[in-house]
Each structure stands twice: as C-alpha cells, then as structure tokens.
Design an enzyme around this catalytic site. Structure first.
Site, PDB file in Angstrom:
ATOM      1  N   LYS A  78       0.840  -1.203   0.000  1.00 45.91           N
ATOM      2  CA  LYS A  78       0.000   0.000   0.000  1.00 45.91           C
ATOM      3  C   LYS A  78       0.876   1.254   0.000  1.00 45.91           C
ATOM      4  O   LYS A  78       2.075   1.176   0.297  1.00 45.91           O
ATOM      5  CB  LYS A  78      -0.915  -0.026   1.228  1.00 45.91           C
ATOM      6  CG  LYS A  78      -0.150  -0.028   2.551  1.00 45.91           C
ATOM      7  CD  LYS A  78      -1.028  -0.452   3.720  1.00 45.91           C
ATOM      8  CE  LYS A  78      -0.253  -0.456   5.011  1.00 45.91           C
ATOM      9  NZ  LYS A  78      -1.007  -1.061   6.121  1.00 45.91           N
ATOM     10  N   ARG A 106     -10.404  -0.456  14.960  1.00 43.49           N
ATOM     11  CA  ARG A 106     -10.327   0.366  13.755  1.00 43.49           C
ATOM     12  C   ARG A 106     -11.281  -0.284  12.753  1.00 43.49           C
ATOM     13  O   ARG A 106     -12.447   0.020  12.723  1.00 43.49           O
ATOM     14  CB  ARG A 106      -8.861   0.409  13.282  1.00 43.49           C
ATOM     15  CG  ARG A 106      -8.575   1.456  12.252  1.00 43.49           C
ATOM     16  CD  ARG A 106      -7.088   1.503  11.887  1.00 43.49           C
ATOM     17  NE  ARG A 106      -6.592   0.239  11.342  1.00 43.49           N
ATOM     18  CZ  ARG A 106      -5.355   0.062  10.876  1.00 43.49           C
ATOM     19  NH1 ARG A 106      -4.469   1.055  10.908  1.00 43.49           N
ATOM     20  NH2 ARG A 106      -4.978  -1.104  10.382  1.00 43.49           N
ATOM     21  N   TYR A 114      15.948  29.638   9.372  1.00 42.50           N
ATOM     22  CA  TYR A 114      14.739  30.388   9.730  1.00 42.50           C
ATOM     23  C   TYR A 114      14.577  30.479  11.238  1.00 42.50           C
ATOM     24  O   TYR A 114      14.814  29.495  11.949  1.00 42.50           O
ATOM     25  CB  TYR A 114      13.491  29.688   9.172  1.00 42.50           C
ATOM     26  CG  TYR A 114      13.244  29.947   7.717  1.00 42.50           C
ATOM     27  CD1 TYR A 114      12.979  31.228   7.241  1.00 42.50           C
ATOM     28  CD2 TYR A 114      13.245  28.896   6.804  1.00 42.50           C
ATOM     29  CE1 TYR A 114      12.738  31.459   5.891  1.00 42.50           C
ATOM     30  CE2 TYR A 114      13.003  29.116   5.459  1.00 42.50           C
ATOM     31  CZ  TYR A 114      12.747  30.399   5.007  1.00 42.50           C
ATOM     32  OH  TYR A 114      12.508  30.619   3.688  1.00 42.50           O
ATOM     33  N   MET A 168      12.287  24.258   3.051  1.00 40.54           N
ATOM     34  CA  MET A 168      11.583  23.501   2.014  1.00 40.54           C
ATOM     35  C   MET A 168      12.560  22.800   1.061  1.00 40.54           C
ATOM     36  O   MET A 168      12.334  21.660   0.654  1.00 40.54           O
ATOM     37  CB  MET A 168      10.655  24.429   1.225  1.00 40.54           C
ATOM     38  CG  MET A 168       9.744  23.674   0.272  1.00 40.54           C
ATOM     39  SD  MET A 168       8.703  24.758  -0.697  1.00 40.54           S
ATOM     40  CE  MET A 168       7.577  25.374   0.538  1.00 40.54           C
TER      41      MET A 168
HETATM   42  C1  PLP Z   1      -0.186  -2.016   6.810  1.00 38.29           C
HETATM   43  C2  PLP Z   1      -0.722  -3.306   7.244  1.00 38.29           C
HETATM   44  C3  PLP Z   1       0.113  -4.433   7.388  1.00 38.29           C
HETATM   45  C4  PLP Z   1       1.628  -4.355   7.301  1.00 38.29           C
HETATM   46  O1  PLP Z   1       2.151  -3.847   8.503  1.00 38.29           O
HETATM   47  P1  PLP Z   1       3.727  -3.714   8.771  1.00 38.29           P
HETATM   48  O2  PLP Z   1       3.813  -3.216  10.162  1.00 38.29           O
HETATM   49  O3  PLP Z   1       4.234  -2.707   7.786  1.00 38.29           O
HETATM   50  O4  PLP Z   1       4.320  -5.054   8.563  1.00 38.29           O
HETATM   51  C5  PLP Z   1      -0.483  -5.661   7.651  1.00 38.29           C
HETATM   52  N1  PLP Z   1      -1.833  -5.760   7.805  1.00 38.29           N
HETATM   53  C6  PLP Z   1      -2.654  -4.692   7.703  1.00 38.29           C
HETATM   54  C7  PLP Z   1      -4.132  -4.874   7.897  1.00 38.29           C
HETATM   55  C8  PLP Z   1      -2.137  -3.431   7.446  1.00 38.29           C
HETATM   56  O5  PLP Z   1      -2.954  -2.375   7.372  1.00 38.29           O
END
Ligand code: PLP
Length: 366
Positions: free
Chosen positions: A35, A130, A255, A303
């Site tokens: 992702k 969640r 800055y 930046m």
């Molecule tokens: C992002 C995610 C993972 C991977 O987690 P890592 O800590 O990067 O290994 C696995 N399962 C779900 C449901 C996730 O959202």
C-alpha cells in the site's frame, strides 16, 4: 553532477528481506503489503520484483486495479474492501480479494448482481477498534456471507494486531486468544500477523502473513534497528552539498535564527528539504552522512535545503554525496530524532524526488 535529491531502491535488498520472511514464517503463505506506493518505494517495481510471494495487499481499490492493469496475476487483497455497488462489481471484474470489516458490506454484496463470486477475508476486531466486525457479530456475519451466494467459499478469517511492535505488551496474546475464540468452529484460512507479529509472535503466523515494513528493511520493533533482524535498507535517500560556508562564533543558522554557533563552524547546505520529504521536525543533532562521514543537522529544516555542521568531517567539497537515510544511516535514527516512525518517512518522499531503481545484478543469486 545531478543536483536533485534521489531515492535509490535496491531490489536485491528487497528480495533479501523477502527471503527473511520465508525463513521466519516457513509454513505461511506471504501477502506482501505494498500500500501507499509500496511505502514510497514504487508499487509496480516492488510487485514485479517480489516474484517469490503469494500475493499482495493494498489499502484501496485503485491501487489494486493498477496492479491488475500492470499484469499482476497473483492474489491482490484490498484492505478497506468496498463501499459501493460499483466497487463490488470491480472486485469481481478484476478478480480482487476484499476485506469485509463491517456489516454494511454484507448488504452491498447481497444486493449486487454478481455472476462470479468474490473472495472475502472476514476481518474481526480483536482490540484495535479500527476495522473489523465485533466479537458478538462474527458468527452472524460469517453465516450471512456464507449464505449470500456472492462469496467464494471457504472465506478467509483475519485480524490485525495493535501492539505487536512492543514485546512487553500483553495485548498481543489477548488479541490472538480473542481471535481464536471468535473463529472456533468456523472454517477458512487465517491471517493475523504484520511484520512485528510474524517476527515476534510465532503463534500469530497462521496460513497467511502480511509483512510490510520488514520487506523495505525497516525494523518493526520499538527502539530496535533493522539490522538486528538481518534486514537490509531498500531505500537510500540522497542529495548533495550545494554550498559550504564558515561561520563565526555567535552566528545563527536558518529560519527563526534558532541555532547559534558556539564557536567557528563549517556549515554545509544540502539540497534537500521538507519539499522532498525530509521531515521538517527533524531536530538539531539528527544524523546525516556527508561524504560517508557522520555529521549533524543544525537549525530548522527548510523547504529545499537543510544545514549540516560538517566541522568534524574531512575534506568536504561542493557536490559531495549526502545520505539522509538508508545504506550507512538507519532510517530509525532519523525517525527517532524527528519524533516519528520509519513508515512515515518512507511514505513521505515527494514526487519531485527522482526514484532510481537498482536492479538485481545478473551474477547475484536470488
Ligand atoms: C499495513 C498493514 C500491514 C503491514 O504492517 P507492517 O507493520 O508494515 O508489517 C499488515 N496488515 C494490515 C491490515 C495493514 O494495514
């Protein structure tokens, strides 16, 4: 001489880390989590390089469709599932696996007109609060999915751990027990573990593991280094020294004039800033590798540039290579000094940064 910051993506390191997943969880199938553009590494390049995994997981439908359009044939699981009838149709059309995490999604399936069933991973809330159906509704939702006629059976069963990165936490065992209790009597392959889960909690390795961060060479554990697990950094974020100046005792840098030199200092201005994804909250003292030598950030991050005290380094010149994190400088050290985590830094690289993919050398074994 290129003056743009770059990220180098080392596909040999990626494959090495994937082989460590196989070693750590030899009896599980592997769903590589790619992702958010593979945590900033480039989703398609990563997916194509990971020929040894059994499937991929992404957060959103668009990411999954992109994989299919690029010719990826393996299992692709969409972690958020679907939220509309149109999306349900696309799951069927592109042969994608859906996480069903809420009861409204059963309704969407039931009112769809699918000619082919969809592969479903029923997600159970075991404490993360969640995504996931609550303990009390698992059996009911499972049965509804089974009777819907729209689901390829047997479906899969999953949950997600909230504290697997903390080996001292009691939550993980509780979540695993809760999961086992919820699914007793239900058939289907199981999946619990992210990277921390699969490395730290053997009992979380079920039919499928879901590694993300460890594939990219980040440590999944709090306060740990990735090299402790034998993981190799896949991403190296680099730029160059674009200016050098000697400043007198009492002079300020950056800055807000927040940093003052206590004595004469040699300051390198490096062509990278928060506009490239270098964290603006990196604090004074954050390590930076200049021409292979450890130096430290001073003043505020701008930046397009940062200032680095290179007074202790030898023979620094304009154009010298600067490593912000990656090979030679663990990303965890930078994350800690920036009050964030490696995941955030990896995902934060912006589009103006050139990405250079380093292919696996031909002579190399993998
Ligand atoms: C992002 C995610 C993972 C991977 O987690 P890592 O800590 O990067 O290994 C696995 N399962 C779900 C449901 C996730 O959202």
């Amino acid at each position: 001489m290129s003056l743009n910051p770059e990220v180098i993506i080392d596909l040999a390191a990626l494959k090495h880390n994937a082989s460590l997943v196989a070693q750590a969880a030899p009896y599980s199938k592997r769903l590589a989590v790619i992702k958010a553009d593979a945590y900033g590494h480039g989703m398609l390049a990563v997916a194509q390089a990971l020929s040894m995994v059994d499937g991929f997981a992404v957060a959103r439908l668009d990411e999954a469709i992109m994989l299919r359009k690029a010719g990826i044939k393996k299992v692709v699981l969409v972690l958020s599932g679907f939220m509309s009838q149109e999306q349900v149709d696309q799951f069927a059309r592109y042969d994608l696996d859906a996480v069903v995490h809420s009861e409204y999604q059963v309704g969407l399936l039931n009112s769809s007109h699918l000619s082919t069933p969809v592969s479903v991973w029923l997600k159970i809330n075991t404490g993360m609060n969640r995504l996931g159906v609550d303990q009390s509704s698992v059996t009911r939702v499972y049965q509804a999915l089974q009777l819907s006629g729209k689901v390829r059976l047997p479906m899969k069963l999953m949950t997600h751990l909230s504290c697997a990165d903390d080996m001292a936490s009691v939550s993980t065992e509780q979540q695993i027990n809760c999961f086992d209790h919820c699914i007793s009597g239900l058939s289907g392959e199981q999946s619990i573990a992210n990277s921390a889960g699969l490395l730290g909690w053997k009992n979380a390795q079920r039919h499928w593991v879901r590694p993300g961060i460890m594939l990219y060479g980040g440590s999944p554990f709090q306060g740990a280094k990735a090299s402790d697990e034998g993981l190799q950094a896949v991403m190296t974020f680099k730029s160059q020294v674009i200016s050098l100046k000697t400043i007198k005792k009492g002079s300020f840098v950056g800055y807000g004039a927040t940093w003052q030199a206590e004595k004469t200092r040699l300051i390198a201005t490096v062509g990278v800033g928060y506009g490239d994804g270098y964290p603006r909250h990196a604090s004074v003292g954050t390590p930076v590798l200049v021409a292979g030598q450890k130096a430290t950030l001073v003043g505020r991050v701008s930046m397009d540039s940062i200032s680095v005290d290179v007074s202790q380094c030898h023979h620094i010149q304009i154009g010298d290579e600067v490593v912000l994190w990656g090979v030679g400088l663990p990303i965890e050290e930078v994350a800690e000094k920036s009050n964030t985590i490696s995941y955030d830094l990896m995902c934060g690289i912006t589009s103006r940064v050139t990405r250079v993919i380093k292919e696996v050398d031909n002579g190399e074994q993998n």
